[in-house]
Enzyme design. Structure first.
Site, PDB file in Angstrom:
ATOM      1  N   LYS A  65       0.829  -1.210   0.000  1.00  0.00           N
ATOM      2  CA  LYS A  65       0.000   0.000   0.000  1.00  0.00           C
ATOM      3  C   LYS A  65       0.866   1.263   0.000  1.00  0.00           C
ATOM      4  O   LYS A  65       0.624   2.197  -0.766  1.00  0.00           O
ATOM      5  CB  LYS A  65      -0.944  -0.005   1.215  1.00  0.00           C
ATOM      6  N   THR A  66       1.880   1.280   0.837  1.00  0.00           N
ATOM      7  CA  THR A  66       2.781   2.441   0.890  1.00  0.00           C
ATOM      8  C   THR A  66       3.572   2.565  -0.403  1.00  0.00           C
ATOM      9  O   THR A  66       3.725   3.666  -0.950  1.00  0.00           O
ATOM     10  CB  THR A  66       3.743   2.314   2.084  1.00  0.00           C
ATOM     11  N   ASP A 110      -1.019   6.734   6.481  1.00  0.00           N
ATOM     12  CA  ASP A 110      -1.024   5.313   6.800  1.00  0.00           C
ATOM     13  C   ASP A 110      -1.875   5.103   8.051  1.00  0.00           C
ATOM     14  O   ASP A 110      -2.008   6.006   8.878  1.00  0.00           O
ATOM     15  CB  ASP A 110       0.407   4.841   7.047  1.00  0.00           C
ATOM     16  N   THR A 159      -5.612  -1.329   7.063  1.00  0.00           N
ATOM     17  CA  THR A 159      -5.810  -2.772   7.161  1.00  0.00           C
ATOM     18  C   THR A 159      -7.195  -3.093   7.690  1.00  0.00           C
ATOM     19  O   THR A 159      -7.572  -4.256   7.778  1.00  0.00           O
ATOM     20  CB  THR A 159      -4.760  -3.382   8.116  1.00  0.00           C
ATOM     21  N   ARG A 218       6.536  -8.150   2.023  1.00  0.00           N
ATOM     22  CA  ARG A 218       7.344  -7.681   3.154  1.00  0.00           C
ATOM     23  C   ARG A 218       7.913  -8.854   3.945  1.00  0.00           C
ATOM     24  O   ARG A 218       9.067  -8.825   4.381  1.00  0.00           O
ATOM     25  CB  ARG A 218       6.515  -6.777   4.080  1.00  0.00           C
TER      26      ARG A 218
END
Length: 341
Positions: A65-66, A110, A159, A218
């Site tokens: 997402k980032t 975020d 999330t 990640r």
């Protein structure tokens, strides 16, 4: 580019992001539908000479997402200001951020679901009309001051989409939900990351790492860095299949991608002999925050058919008993085995 302000990312996560994050959409692996959609939206906005609609990215932690937010900013040729929801505690904090944005800039928030409600309400007019109404003083001397803002794009990442209010959610023009990555995409990500980290490896080793990375880039990158350390010490900086297996064992990651905390959660639920177990009980037993269990661990356990959520609590499935070599109660649910990758 502004530094990331986050309460949940540690230094290792930030280092991973900075080292391995793709620099443009062509380097981004996975989520092809989302990437294609974003390219179209960006190109259309450029042709109109207008700012891009506000975007909300949803999905589990570590799916990109980032990264996508930074790539959108790069494609727009804009600057990005990055903050987290909890860091914006007062309307004055929001005013300081928004008034420093220039036309076309991106504000990336975020954990946007964790913005305080009073701050969220101030965002409504900022997102729709690009104005900010600030109350000065209190009581009979109270007055409203309207600040005009440059037209900007807000990108939110969460999330927990369900925690966003409908009023807030409706103000975003673009919704994109990131899913878990298939094994083939993760293999490509691991191979690319290994090249950037200047480490060689066998294809079967990269496939093993990808298969046990929970469908999450990640996780794959974090595991790769730790196995690289092992390879540097024991195998002349070459990740063989044996080194990959040894590294995964060292990290406590089993053949289903479960780590020590995953197994603690399942063992806690199993210890109640088939009875439903509450989230608070699980959190106390494994020493983790309830939000962490619900956002990080449970989704994968549920998608792998190891855990079931019921109105009364969590229950382990027959697959969980089998995986942990525990005798299964006769009344335990036995959903069809799912394969994620």
């Amino acid at each position: 580019m502004n530094r990331i302000i986050s309460r949940n990312k540690n230094d290792e996560d930030i280092s991973l992001d900075n080292t391995l994050r793709p620099s443009d959409f062509d380097e981004f692996i996975g989520q092809p539908k989302i990437v294609n959609n974003l390219k179209i939206y960006i190109e259309a906005a450029k042709k109109r000479q207008d700012v891009l609609d506000h975007i909300i990215f949803t999905g589990l932690p570590g799916l990109g997402k980032t990264t996508l937010s930074y790539l959108v900013t790069r494609e727009l040729g804009s600057n990005i200001k990055t903050v987290t929801g909890p860091s914006i505690e007062r309307p004055a904090d929001l005013a300081g951020i928004l008034t420093n944005l220039k036309k076309g800039d991106v504000l990336f928030i975020d954990e946007i679901h964790r913005i305080p409600s009073i701050v969220e309400e101030y965002l409504y007019s900022a997102m729709e009309d690009f104005v900010l109404n600030i109350m000065i003083d209190q009581g009979p001397h109270a007055r409203s001051v309207q600040l005009n803002l440059a037209r900007f794009t807000l990108i939110g990442a969460t999330t927990r989409e369900g925690l966003l209010t409908e009023a807030f959610r409706s103000r975003f023009g673009i919704f994109e939900k990131l899913g878990l990555y298939p094994k083939d995409d993760l293999v490509k990500i691991v191979r690319r990351s290994a090249k950037l980290l200047d480490v060689k490896g066998a294809d079967e080793a990269f496939e093993l790492i990808a298969r046990r990375s929970r469908g999450t880039p990640r996780v794959a990158n974090r595991v790769l860095k730790r196995i690289r350390d092992l390879a540097q010490v024991k195998a002349n900086n070459i990740i063989t299949l044996q080194i990959a297996q040894e590294g995964l064992d060292m990290l406590g990651i089993d053949n289903q991608g479960l780590d020590e905390t995953d197994r603690k959660i399942l063992n806690t639920v199993i210890s109640y002999n088939g009875a439903p177990v509450g989230l608070k009980t699980i959190a106390v037993s494994v020493g983790e925050e309830e939000d962490t269990i619900e956002e990080v661990y449970e989704p994968y356990l549920i998608q792998c058919s190891f855990l079931e959520k019921t109105p009364r609590g969590r229950k382990a499935t027959a697959q969980a008993y089998e995986h942990l070599h525990k005798p299964c109660p006769a009344n335990n649910p036995q959903p069809e085995q799912k394969r994620i990758f």
